[in-house]
Write an enzyme that holds these catalytic residues in place. Structure first.
Site, PDB file in Angstrom:
ATOM      1  N   ARG A   1      -3.042  -3.302  -9.056  1.00  0.00           N
ATOM      2  CA  ARG A   1      -2.780  -1.886  -9.355  1.00  0.00           C
ATOM      3  C   ARG A   1      -3.152  -1.597 -10.808  1.00  0.00           C
ATOM      4  O   ARG A   1      -3.728  -0.556 -11.128  1.00  0.00           O
ATOM      5  CB  ARG A   1      -1.294  -1.541  -9.125  1.00  0.00           C
TER       6      ARG A   1
ATOM      7  N   ARG B   1       2.898  11.985  -8.574  1.00  0.00           N
ATOM      8  CA  ARG B   1       3.463  11.434  -7.327  1.00  0.00           C
ATOM      9  C   ARG B   1       4.362  12.524  -6.748  1.00  0.00           C
ATOM     10  O   ARG B   1       5.380  12.882  -7.367  1.00  0.00           O
ATOM     11  CB  ARG B   1       4.266  10.166  -7.602  1.00  0.00           C
TER      12      ARG B   1
ATOM     13  N   HIS C   1      -2.422   7.921  -0.370  1.00  0.00           N
ATOM     14  CA  HIS C   1      -2.077   7.093  -1.545  1.00  0.00           C
ATOM     15  C   HIS C   1      -3.367   6.420  -2.034  1.00  0.00           C
ATOM     16  O   HIS C   1      -3.508   5.189  -1.980  1.00  0.00           O
ATOM     17  CB  HIS C   1      -1.020   6.064  -1.166  1.00  0.00           C
TER      18      HIS C   1
ATOM     19  N   GLN D   1      -3.518   3.339  -4.565  1.00  0.00           N
ATOM     20  CA  GLN D   1      -3.108   2.064  -3.960  1.00  0.00           C
ATOM     21  C   GLN D   1      -4.305   1.388  -3.284  1.00  0.00           C
ATOM     22  O   GLN D   1      -4.509   0.180  -3.398  1.00  0.00           O
ATOM     23  CB  GLN D   1      -2.007   2.331  -2.914  1.00  0.00           C
TER      24      GLN D   1
ATOM     25  N   ASP E   1       3.155  -1.554   5.814  1.00  0.00           N
ATOM     26  CA  ASP E   1       3.864  -0.705   4.852  1.00  0.00           C
ATOM     27  C   ASP E   1       5.212  -0.373   5.499  1.00  0.00           C
ATOM     28  O   ASP E   1       5.408  -0.592   6.708  1.00  0.00           O
ATOM     29  CB  ASP E   1       3.039   0.570   4.584  1.00  0.00           C
TER      30      ASP E   1
ATOM     31  N   CYS F   1       1.715  -2.895   0.388  1.00  0.00           N
ATOM     32  CA  CYS F   1       1.654  -2.153  -0.878  1.00  0.00           C
ATOM     33  C   CYS F   1       2.933  -2.284  -1.692  1.00  0.00           C
ATOM     34  O   CYS F   1       2.924  -2.062  -2.892  1.00  0.00           O
ATOM     35  CB  CYS F   1       1.349  -0.683  -0.594  1.00  0.00           C
TER      36      CYS F   1
END
Ligand code: CP
Ligand code: NVA
Length: 323
Positions: free
Chosen positions: A304, A116, A143, A146, A234, A276
């Site tokens: 996830r 990340r 991402h 996700q 988001d 998310c």
């Protein structure tokens, strides 16, 4: 009672040794394999299998995380492997040590890396300088892990996602870019609705349009909501953008981008709401929206775990333990 498959009956790993830096690292068929595995893992059909026994995944974090850190760690454990977390305070990617030296060390000890990071180029460099798979756990650009969970969640309501209208409302950020890549892979009908000046990455969009993706940009919230089967939002201020927070919050709020229960009442009757997470309540969403009957945000968070376990199986399955 769910049956437990013998290891011999597990599917062939579809992505052995491959990097996953972008959704477009998968073909539509490979994405299908990962999602099928994710659904079967969620149904409990892999219980008792340990296909990643003896393998280790390094988790690198330049930024904060709840879901990504927990689900990769728990996922490796449940598949019989092990995860080790390396925060940037410890390893100093590119500051204490060159990224390519970090890569050339890690490949001697571990079987894969999840990163990340801020810059997508950090992941590209890690991948270029190591022989082990590198997985993107969020960068400023994308991402993709996700989106695996997101599409697993969408398929739970709409098993055939082709033509399903997905409305992404908010900032043209890493999530918006990954949504565009997934629309290109899956054939969903994506509408990205942002305030003027906050559109997603132009190159990602143009390449998707050239490849035939059904993606529309708009600044009109009503157009995005009309008939939407998936409403997605988001945060307006992503990690690393804190200096712009006050300006962005006003722009997005004034543009009518906050998701409310009234907004969810306006999407398709069988529509669902996804986020998310983390949610910045009072900004892109109000608490009543995540509690709304159309909200699937906590199923999405659960997925996830399943979706990433599926990815890990397809990338690392069949790797010989090195010790
Ligand atoms: N959605 C997501 O990636 O959550 P974290 O930032 O908590 O990992
Ligand atoms: N766009 C957000 C996503 C967090 C999971 C960020 O980058 O901070």
């Amino acid at each position: 009672m769910t049956s437990t498959p013998a290891t011999a009956s597990l599917p062939q790993p579809a992505l052995r040794g491959r990097d996953f830096l972008s959704s477009l690292d998968l073909s539509p068929e490979e994405l299908r394999a990962v999602l099928d595995t994710a659904h079967s893992m969620k149904r409990g059909e892999w219980r008792g299998t340990k296909p990643l026994a003896g393998l280790t995944l390094a988790l690198i974090f330049e930024k904060a995380s709840l879901r990504t850190r927990t689900t990769f760690d728990v996922g490796m454990y449940q598949l019989g492997g092990h995860a080790i977390t390396l925060t940037n305070a410890e390893i100093g990617l590119g500051t204490r040590e060159r990224v390519n030296d970090v890569a050339r060390n890690l490949e001697r000890w571990v079987d894969g890396v999840m990163g990340r990071v801020y810059e997508q180029t950090t992941l590209i460099e890690l991948a270029r300088h190591s022989a082990i798979p590198v997985i993107n756990g969020l960068s400023d650009a994308l991402h993709p892990v996700q989106l695996l969970a997101d599409y697993q969640t969408i398929e739970e309501s709409f098993p055939d996602t082709r033509g399903v209208k997905v409305a992404f409302l908010g900032d043209g950020n890493n999530l918006a870019n990954s949504h565009i890549e997934m629309a290109r892979l899956t054939g969903t009908r994506l509408v990205v609705c942002t305030p003027v000046g906050h559109e997603p990455n132009g190159r990602v969009l143009m390449e998707a349009l050239r490849a035939g993706a059904d993606v529309t940009l708009t600044h009109d919230v009503a157009e995005a909501l009309d008939g939407a089967q998936v409403l997605y939002t988001d945060v307006w201020v992503s990690m690393g953008q804190e200096a712009e927070a006050e300006r962005k919050k006003k722009v997005f709020y004034d543009a009518g981008m906050q998701v409310t229960p009234a907004m969810l009442d306006r999407i398709a009757e069988d529509g669902i709401f996804l986020h998310c997470l983390p949610a910045h309540y009072g900004e892109e969403v109000v608490p009543e929206a995540t509690e709304h009957p159309k909200s699937r945000v906590f199923d999405q968070a659960e997925n996830r775990l399943h979706a990433q376990k599926a990815l890990l199986y397809h990338v690392l399955g069949g790797t010989e333990p090195r010790w």
